[in-house]
Write an enzyme that holds these catalytic residues in place. Structure first.
Site, mmCIF file in Angstrom:
data_model
loop_
_atom_site.group_PDB
_atom_site.id
_atom_site.type_symbol
_atom_site.label_atom_id
_atom_site.label_comp_id
_atom_site.label_asym_id
_atom_site.label_seq_id
_atom_site.Cartn_x
_atom_site.Cartn_y
_atom_site.Cartn_z
ATOM 1 N N CYS A 310 0.592 -1.021 0.050
ATOM 2 C CA CYS A 310 0.077 -0.198 -0.146
ATOM 3 C C CYS A 310 0.904 1.366 0.290
ATOM 4 C CB CYS A 310 -1.084 0.437 0.897
ATOM 5 S SG CYS A 310 -0.313 -0.190 3.183
ATOM 6 N N HIS A 359 -2.388 1.140 6.810
ATOM 7 C CA HIS A 359 -2.953 1.236 5.253
ATOM 8 C C HIS A 359 -3.469 2.273 5.215
ATOM 9 C CE1 HIS A 359 -4.025 -1.147 1.600
ATOM 10 N NE2 HIS A 359 -5.579 -0.111 1.838
ATOM 11 N N HIS A 371 -6.346 1.923 -4.059
ATOM 12 C CA HIS A 371 -5.047 1.935 -2.833
ATOM 13 C C HIS A 371 -4.311 -0.112 -3.216
ATOM 14 C CE1 HIS A 371 -7.784 -1.874 -1.207
ATOM 15 N NE2 HIS A 371 -8.495 -0.759 -1.575
#
Length: 399
Positions: A310, A359, A371
């Site tokens: 990420c 994240h 993402h």
């Protein structure tokens, strides 16, 4: 092409209490000799996924042979477009619409269609189970395909929530409940345009004059630098998704009425919110660069288009705009300027597998963010889904 004279056998294996159990799946001669449904693990499913991919419905980067949530959604999208019963099950009617000959001779029983999973099981079926439980907000750990104590606890919680026998074993009833509660799109893609519309619904694989018109519009919007050839291929698909991201539309790569409307009259200042202080960065180009990477697989520690995690995805996309960011999610959280409400180009942060920000993704408007997900690769997700909404920490401006 499958040789109809060559019969294959698929074996599903799992380890229970130190013993190896093998459950033979039904042999097959070709796609169409058995009904396919969620929970199945079979070579026929892989053929189905490849066929749906050719038609532009199955968009996962590889054919897995496991009939999970993404395959079910692809089947339902196809059924909706074909104007047949939308149930996510591939039976006679769906095979006919797919132009696949259906034979009743070798159907798989329901018992073998859904693999029995319990403590100690391993494999693709467990991976899909963990993904399902994660979407329900019950499994917050690494997707590893291993049915351990954490997976068992999540299964028990799901069974309790759905008033099933709480035994931690995933059998037909639990599979049915898992497949029955999967989230559906807020608004299904319109299967066909109104009769008075001159713009047909276009998707991957389409050809003709309408595709040429689409490509010209995308070229005018600055997202399609290729030849106008009337072929809706991967380059056109990427351009459509980039345009949808820019305009705050649902990012599905399908050109329906709303996308046509924006193509004819695009909002050139679409930003999803205020972007004061963003002069250092071209937000539209940032989103376009990010959208071109959709489908890139997730790789732990990955920082290139061959695979991203990420924060590596964030670093890569922002660097293309001349913005250099620290490597980790936690560091990116610290250096960013706090904003009360995210605007397009801001980075949204979530708490997932450990306390604190772990994240993140780029906000693209319409409550969506792009993402690198551990189970999906680079994709677009909705912040209002039960999983992401409960884990949202806040947004930061990193430019």
């Amino acid at each position: 092409m499958v040789n109809p004279t060559k019969v294959k056998k698929v074996v599903l294996s799992s380890t229970v209490a130190g013993m190896m159990l093998t459950a033979p799946m039904t042999g097959y001669a070709a796609l169409g000799d058995q009904t396919l449904r969620p929970g199945m693990s079979h070579s026929d499913v892989k053929e189905l996924q490849e066929l749906l991919r050719e038609k532009g419905y199955f968009t996962y980067h590889t054919s897995t042979g496991y009939f999970g949530s993404m395959t079910k959604q692809a089947v339902m999208d196809f059924q909706r477009h074909a104007k047949i019963r939308v149930d996510g099950i591939v039976g006679p009617q769906t095979f006919q619409a797919l132009k696949v000959t259906y034979s009743r001779g070798k159907q798989t029983s329901n018992a073998s269609a859904t693999p029995l999973l319990r403590l100690g099981s391993r494999g693709q079926a467990v991976t899909e189970l963990q993904n399902m439980l994660k979407r329900e907000g019950l499994y917050r750990y690494q997707i590893d395909g291993i049915f351990g104590s954490r997976t068992e606890q999540a299964v028990r919680q799901f069974q309790q929530k759905n008033k099933l026998l709480i035994d931690g074993i995933v059998g037909p009833q639990t599979w049915a409940a898992l497949n029955g509660v999967e989230s559906q799109p807020d608004k299904p893609t319109q299967a066909s345009p109104p009769k008075h519309s001159s713009n047909p619904v276009l998707r991957l694989g389409a050809r003709g004059e309408a595709v040429k018109e689409l490509q010209k519009k995308l070229k005018e919007a600055g997202v399609y630098p290729y030849a106008v050839d009337g072929l809706f291929g991967q380059q056109t698909l990427s351009a459509v998704k980039s345009f949808q991201l820019q305009q705050g539309l649902a990012v599905d790569g399908v050109v329906g009425p709303k996308t046509w409307e924006k193509l004819k009259s695009p909002d050139k200042n679409k930003s999803g919110g205020s972007n004061s202080g963003s002069t250092r960065l071209n937000v539209i180009q940032l989103v376009a660069d990010a959208s071109k990477l959709m489908g890139v697989p997730y790789v732990w520690g990955g920082t290139t288009p061959s695979g991203f995690d990420c924060s590596g995805f964030i670093v890569y996309v922002f660097k293309k705009q001349g913005v250099h960011l620290p490597r980790t999610v936690a560091e990116q959280w610290k250096v960013g300027k706090k904003v009360s409400k995210p605007s397009v180009g801001d980075v949204v942060f979530f708490e997932t597998y450990k306390p604190g920000p772990s994240h993140n993704g780029i906000y693209v408007g319409n409550n969506q963010f792009i993402h690198a997900g551990s189970s999906t690769g680079v994709t677009v997700s909705n912040m209002n889904s039960s999983y992401w909404k409960s884990r949202y920490l806040g947004a930061r401006q990193l430019h």
